[in-house]
Design an enzyme around this catalytic site. Structure first.
Site, PDB file in Angstrom:
ATOM      1  N   GLY A  46     105.493 124.435  18.565  1.00 58.94           N
ATOM      2  CA  GLY A  46     106.153 123.146  18.679  1.00 58.94           C
ATOM      3  C   GLY A  46     105.352 122.097  17.960  1.00 58.94           C
ATOM      4  O   GLY A  46     104.151 122.271  17.692  1.00 58.94           O
ATOM      5  N   GLN A  51     102.419 113.739  16.110  1.00 66.29           N
ATOM      6  CA  GLN A  51     101.389 114.610  15.541  1.00 66.29           C
ATOM      7  C   GLN A  51     101.347 114.555  14.015  1.00 66.29           C
ATOM      8  O   GLN A  51     100.382 115.004  13.412  1.00 66.29           O
ATOM      9  CB  GLN A  51     101.592 116.055  16.001  1.00 66.29           C
ATOM     10  N   CYS A  88      97.098 123.463  21.246  1.00 63.83           N
ATOM     11  CA  CYS A  88      97.763 122.343  20.590  1.00 63.83           C
ATOM     12  C   CYS A  88      97.319 122.283  19.137  1.00 63.83           C
ATOM     13  O   CYS A  88      96.126 122.431  18.843  1.00 63.83           O
ATOM     14  CB  CYS A  88      97.396 121.045  21.311  1.00 63.83           C
ATOM     15  N   LEU A  89      98.260 122.040  18.245  1.00 60.24           N
ATOM     16  CA  LEU A  89      97.930 121.924  16.829  1.00 60.24           C
ATOM     17  C   LEU A  89      97.027 120.724  16.555  1.00 60.24           C
ATOM     18  O   LEU A  89      96.330 120.697  15.544  1.00 60.24           O
ATOM     19  CB  LEU A  89      99.200 121.838  15.983  1.00 60.24           C
ATOM     20  N   HIS A 130     105.133 120.338  26.914  1.00 57.75           N
ATOM     21  CA  HIS A 130     103.993 119.967  26.077  1.00 57.75           C
ATOM     22  C   HIS A 130     104.409 118.948  25.016  1.00 57.75           C
ATOM     23  O   HIS A 130     103.760 117.920  24.840  1.00 57.75           O
ATOM     24  CB  HIS A 130     103.439 121.241  25.418  1.00 57.75           C
ATOM     25  N   GLU A 131     105.515 119.228  24.323  1.00 52.00           N
ATOM     26  CA  GLU A 131     105.958 118.335  23.244  1.00 52.00           C
ATOM     27  C   GLU A 131     106.464 117.001  23.801  1.00 52.00           C
ATOM     28  O   GLU A 131     106.226 115.952  23.204  1.00 52.00           O
ATOM     29  CB  GLU A 131     107.019 119.007  22.378  1.00 52.00           C
ATOM     30  N   HIS A 134     103.604 114.809  24.406  1.00 49.26           N
ATOM     31  CA  HIS A 134     103.147 114.153  23.168  1.00 49.26           C
ATOM     32  C   HIS A 134     103.912 112.850  22.934  1.00 49.26           C
ATOM     33  O   HIS A 134     103.339 111.859  22.483  1.00 49.26           O
ATOM     34  CB  HIS A 134     103.353 115.067  21.952  1.00 49.26           C
TER      35      HIS A 134
END
Length: 182
Positions: A46, A51, A88-89, A130-131, A134
């Site tokens: 995701g 991000q 996480c990216l 999670h997204e 963000h």
């Protein structure tokens, strides 16, 4: 459509609440394409607009063969929970066990402004939560128990990509944490 640089932990955009999308236009469709390309290039499950430095309530996901996006999400979380590894990216190379709702119903819109409902459990539910976090300026490390969060922050400070100057700012999620995290 192109791969964009992913913002890393410590970037202020990651702890800033994103604005709702109001214009469902070609620019938004370009953003969804850029998010999708960037997520798949990483690769990741995701990716949220903050991000890549865009403060809008948009995210993409690719979980168990299902590729999609959601705009202006509103979540209904199950009372049942799951506990497992999350990464996480924007915090590359690190994973920690995190508690999340077992399943989720996410309502929002697609890039054309059509209403969308996504129901998911397990990994898809984890990804959607999670997204969406963000989009609220919340990172998954904010949801870790106190001891695990200490370990995570130490690992982040010691990472070669970090460059942290001083302690990171941690925000409290407006979504239920069921007594875990902050």
């Amino acid at each position: 459509m192109s791969v964009q640089p992913i913002r890393l932990f410590g970037d202020p955009v990651l702890i800033t609440k994103a604005d709702p999308v109001v214009d469902f236009d070609a620019e938004l469709r370009r953003l969804v394409a850029d998010l999708t390309d960037t997520m798949q290039d990483a690769p990741g499950s995701g990716l949220a607009a903050p991000q890549i430095g865009v403060g809008l309530r948009v995210f993409t996901y690719h979980v168990e063969g299902e590729l999609g996006h959601l705009i202006n999400p509103e979540l209904t979380l199950s009372p049942e929970e799951q506990f497992g590894p999350e990464g996480c990216l924007s915090i590359p190379g690190l994973t920690f066990d995190c508690r999340r709702a077992q399943s989720v119903i996410a309502k929002g819109f697609n890039m054309y402004g059509d209403p969308v409902v996504i129901e998911g459990s397990d990994l898809l539910a984890r990804c959607i939560q999670h997204e969406t976090d963000h989009l609220d300026g919340i990172l998954f490390v904010d949801r870790l128990d106190r001891e695990t969060r200490k370990q995570a922050m130490k690992a982040i400070r010691e990472s070669d990509w970090s460059g942290l100057n001083g302690p990171p700012q941690i925000k409290v999620s407006p979504h239920p944490t069921n007594g875990f995290g902050l």
